[in-house]
Design an enzyme around this catalytic site. Sequence first.
Site, PDB file in Angstrom:
ATOM      1  CB  SER A  90      35.177   0.372  56.042  1.00  0.00           C
ATOM      2  OG  SER A  90      35.455  -0.807  55.347  1.00  0.00           O
ATOM      3  CB  THR A 132      41.291   7.567  55.067  1.00  0.00           C
ATOM      4  OG1 THR A 132      42.153   6.440  55.196  1.00  0.00           O
ATOM      5  CG2 THR A 132      40.694   7.575  53.674  1.00  0.00           C
ATOM      6  N   GLY A 150      39.759   2.526  61.408  1.00  0.00           N
ATOM      7  CA  GLY A 150      40.032   1.104  61.672  1.00  0.00           C
ATOM      8  C   GLY A 150      39.571   0.196  60.559  1.00  0.00           C
ATOM      9  CB  THR A 159      40.987   5.904  58.687  1.00  0.00           C
ATOM     10  OG1 THR A 159      41.268   5.202  57.478  1.00  0.00           O
ATOM     11  CG2 THR A 159      39.694   6.657  58.511  1.00  0.00           C
TER      12      THR A 159
HETATM   13  N1  GLY Z   1      40.796   3.354  53.632  1.00  0.00           N
HETATM   14  C1  GLY Z   1      39.892   3.156  54.681  1.00  0.00           C
HETATM   15  C2  GLY Z   1      38.489   3.127  54.211  1.00  0.00           C
HETATM   16  O1  GLY Z   1      38.165   3.858  53.313  1.00  0.00           O
HETATM   17  O2  GLY Z   1      37.697   2.381  54.702  1.00  0.00           O
END
Ligand code: GLY
Length: 571
Positions: free
Chosen positions: A455, A408, A476, A390
């Site tokens: 996240s 991401t 992260g 990301t």
């Molecule tokens: N793939 C990372 C997120 O969306 O938190």
Amino acid sequence: MLKALTFLSPIALLLTGCTTYSAPLVSATETAPTPLEGAVSSADPRATAAGEAILAKGGSASDAAIAVMLALTVVEPQSSGIGGGGFMVHAGSDGLITLDGRETAPASATGTRFLDSEGERLPFETRVTTGLSVGVPGNIALAAEAHQRYGKLEWAELFEPAIALARDGFLVNRRLHGSLSDRKERAAKTEAARAIFFGDDGEPLPVGARITIPDLADTFEQIAAQGSSAFYDANADALASYVAQETPRDGAMTPQDIRGYEAKARDAVCAPYRTYKICGMGPPSSGGVAVAQMLAQLERFDIAALGPESIEFWHLFLESQRIAYADRELYIGDADFVAVPVAGLVDPAYIATRSALINPTSALQSVEAGTPPGAPLARADGDEPPENGTTHFSVVDSDGNAVSYTSTVEGAFGSGLHWGGFYLNNELTDFSSSPERSGVMVANRVEGGKRPRSSMAPTIVFDEDGEVVLVIGAAGGPTIPVQVARSIIGVVDFDMSAQDALGLPLLMAFGTTVITEEGSVVAGMAQDLEAMGHGSVRLLSPRGKANALLRTENGWESAGDPRVAELLVYE
Ligand code: GLY
């Protein structure tokens, strides 16, 4: 209410996290504040330069952010790109809005997408590095929606810097080389990607090598000329056919899935923190709620007096994390599919009950999700694996618009599938593998057309006059909201520069295990934290990758994660 302390496995985090977290980057570290004319902070100086060039031509913050997103597709393919998705938080004269460019599951996807006939998770290679994990990419639709709302320059102009990078070439920096080495199997999965990023000996191209990606330049030129329909219509058959051919069971992406994709405008999640207002991304991201809850639960403590070197502060922060993440696990999913009690989760009276759980001198041994106003009757925790491919970038322009955009492809190099010159995401593995627990529904289960929980926490902080003061976000995986909340505390409570706030240690609770960074001030507190009841404190290599713009009396301070700055060199 069901017990909710099913945090992510620390072992899984250890296994997946070390290489990918530790290979990030930053752009404008330690730059002198610029006048309040406009500024960009991103994870790569070449992407930052792309955004700055657009601002210099009179582009809006949104225009510049789109140019950054496109440039990162070229120079930071391990983290993000047009084969993935993202979230944009936009503050401007017409108010605050968030744009959701999260990937969607194919219409035929079901809750057992990642399970075998025994109900066990499919092997990693089947789940992650096949078409099963690929969601319909959302970044180009997000960009088109943002350009329609906020664009000042022509759409095609926004592609110019990225086309130049892809066509004329760019140098491999230490970070990309490290990612190609650490995640070689995924990065080199396809012949197309091997031809770009690997030498005849099958090894990653060395630091300093020049890479060109003509296929990506062609893709950009097509989208620049024809608009987003080139991505979602003209190429739909070919892209769907490629993903389907790489999908080992039912539920493959179809051209209709791609043609039907829409970026969505959604309300921001906002909550006060001291004299500030913190605004971020709501569902399908958990980021906005988690950041708001962690901060609000801490507001009754005099954190400024404790300071960043006190164990008392870090203990409180860990406790606030545990409480917020218990709610996150249970309640947050795509609100177009499941009821998510967003307002209840940040309701001040509810927050007060949650904050009251925090004991200033000893750690909670278990935390259950609370019952916020509007809570649905029954939910079960999911079992989403952590990943972290990301990137975050922040842009402000001279008209006072601000953009906080996190983009991401999910894991490093996404699914490893490579098409049209870019990597395709593995975002669908952000869904829970299990659709239910003992007959109780998991909010973040796979469903056709649904967006997996994220996240990502692109955030804008306003002062009491309503002025934007901080534009921040991070990469992260599950640590993202923690990095963002920690940095806001650094600026608001500890009166730090953005650069220093981003440099504060990462300290995060995963169930009864705590991770932190070796060599950090909190690493030296490990035994004392354990004595307070914090279970086992594990020291890991420095990790984190945040970017921010902070308004100062001298202009915008552009800050990037100090842990990774040295990886941006080409020798
Ligand atoms: N793939 C990372 C997120 O969306 O938190």
